[in-house]
Design a protein around this motif. Sequence first.
Motif, PDB file in Angstrom:
ATOM      1  N   ASN A  40       0.855  -1.177   0.000  1.00 17.89           N
ATOM      2  CA  ASN A  40       0.000   0.000   0.000  1.00 17.89           C
ATOM      3  C   ASN A  40       0.894   1.231   0.000  1.00 17.89           C
ATOM      4  O   ASN A  40       1.936   1.255   0.625  1.00 17.89           O
ATOM      5  N   TRP A  41       0.474   2.226  -0.769  1.00 15.67           N
ATOM      6  CA  TRP A  41       1.215   3.482  -0.853  1.00 15.67           C
ATOM      7  C   TRP A  41       0.484   4.452   0.048  1.00 15.67           C
ATOM      8  O   TRP A  41      -0.591   4.936  -0.276  1.00 15.67           O
ATOM      9  N   LYS A  57      -6.714   5.181 -10.898  1.00 18.35           N
ATOM     10  CA  LYS A  57      -7.637   4.101 -11.226  1.00 18.35           C
ATOM     11  C   LYS A  57      -6.859   2.800 -11.382  1.00 18.35           C
ATOM     12  O   LYS A  57      -5.672   2.800 -11.674  1.00 18.35           O
ATOM     13  N   MET A  58      -7.581   1.691 -11.205  1.00 16.86           N
ATOM     14  CA  MET A  58      -6.979   0.374 -11.419  1.00 16.86           C
ATOM     15  C   MET A  58      -6.315   0.348 -12.791  1.00 16.86           C
ATOM     16  O   MET A  58      -6.908   0.795 -13.771  1.00 16.86           O
ATOM     17  N   GLY A  59      -5.105  -0.171 -12.835  1.00 16.09           N
ATOM     18  CA  GLY A  59      -4.389  -0.291 -14.100  1.00 16.09           C
ATOM     19  C   GLY A  59      -3.521   0.895 -14.446  1.00 16.09           C
ATOM     20  O   GLY A  59      -2.707   0.812 -15.368  1.00 16.09           O
ATOM     21  N   ARG A  82      -5.328  -1.338  -6.425  1.00 16.79           N
ATOM     22  CA  ARG A  82      -6.485  -1.001  -5.585  1.00 16.79           C
ATOM     23  C   ARG A  82      -6.556   0.513  -5.494  1.00 16.79           C
ATOM     24  O   ARG A  82      -5.582   1.168  -5.116  1.00 16.79           O
ATOM     25  N   GLU A  83      -7.706   1.045  -5.853  1.00 16.31           N
ATOM     26  CA  GLU A  83      -7.895   2.482  -5.830  1.00 16.31           C
ATOM     27  C   GLU A  83      -7.950   2.999  -4.393  1.00 16.31           C
ATOM     28  O   GLU A  83      -8.046   2.220  -3.442  1.00 16.31           O
ATOM     29  N   TRP A  84      -7.913   4.297  -4.255  1.00 13.19           N
ATOM     30  CA  TRP A  84      -7.908   4.990  -2.967  1.00 13.19           C
ATOM     31  C   TRP A  84      -8.898   4.378  -1.997  1.00 13.19           C
ATOM     32  O   TRP A  84     -10.061   4.147  -2.327  1.00 13.19           O
ATOM     33  N   TYR A  85      -8.423   4.076  -0.814  1.00 13.17           N
ATOM     34  CA  TYR A  85      -9.330   3.675   0.257  1.00 13.17           C
ATOM     35  C   TYR A  85      -9.018   4.553   1.453  1.00 13.17           C
ATOM     36  O   TYR A  85      -7.907   4.612   1.948  1.00 13.17           O
ATOM     37  N   ALA A  90      -4.693   5.435   1.306  1.00 14.21           N
ATOM     38  CA  ALA A  90      -3.682   4.770   0.489  1.00 14.21           C
ATOM     39  C   ALA A  90      -4.273   4.249  -0.809  1.00 14.21           C
ATOM     40  O   ALA A  90      -5.489   4.171  -0.974  1.00 14.21           O
ATOM     41  N   VAL A  91      -3.381   3.888  -1.726  1.00 13.53           N
ATOM     42  CA  VAL A  91      -3.690   3.057  -2.881  1.00 13.53           C
ATOM     43  C   VAL A  91      -2.748   1.868  -2.789  1.00 13.53           C
ATOM     44  O   VAL A  91      -1.700   1.946  -2.144  1.00 13.53           O
ATOM     45  N   ASP A  92      -3.110   0.759  -3.401  1.00 13.42           N
ATOM     46  CA  ASP A  92      -2.210  -0.396  -3.456  1.00 13.42           C
ATOM     47  C   ASP A  92      -1.565  -0.433  -4.828  1.00 13.42           C
ATOM     48  O   ASP A  92      -2.237  -0.194  -5.840  1.00 13.42           O
ATOM     49  N   VAL A  93      -0.272  -0.743  -4.838  1.00 13.35           N
ATOM     50  CA  VAL A  93       0.472  -0.829  -6.088  1.00 13.35           C
ATOM     51  C   VAL A  93       1.232  -2.149  -6.148  1.00 13.35           C
ATOM     52  O   VAL A  93       1.593  -2.722  -5.127  1.00 13.35           O
TER      53      VAL A  93
END
Length: 170
Positions: A40-41, A57-59, A82-85, A90-93
């Motif tokens: 997660n970022w 966005k995803m991708g 994974r988009e912003w939660y 965070a976002v997941d990368v």
Amino acid sequence: MEISDENLKPEEEKCNYWLLKTEPAEWSWDDQAANGGVSNWDGVKNKQAQKYMKSMKMGDLCFFYHSGAKSRRVVGVVEVVREWYGEAEAVDVRAVGEMRAAVGLVEMKKELKGVEFALFRQPRLSVLPVEKGVWERVCRMGGGYGDDGDGDGDGDDDKDKDKVFDNMPQ
């Protein structure tokens, strides 16, 4: 408006490009890769940087940029998985691939002189948008990314080499 394949794609299929900065002593490319490639970022406090993260966005693809006095360079590419939660801010990368050759800030400033690049305008932000043309030029400067330098990590250089470099001046 010029008609191109990019214009014909549905909006949700268009890929956006970003740059994510990290101090290598805190989270390096090696850490990202050793972590199964997914992380997660988080920890981004600046409101403008958070706004950019909320737009991911995803991708979407992101340059993984080592910051700090001795390390200012693009070292790899990650993909938003994974988009912003908001609960974690965070976002997941996921790691897509390491640059064949790291692309330093000084080199980018020389090669992209006169080009509008948020990294040059807002050097203190940790999350920045990257225009497609700039993305392609930086990829070319680094010889591509991934197993075969084309960014998809499949090892099939002949089949996919033009994906990263489409529509670039020769």
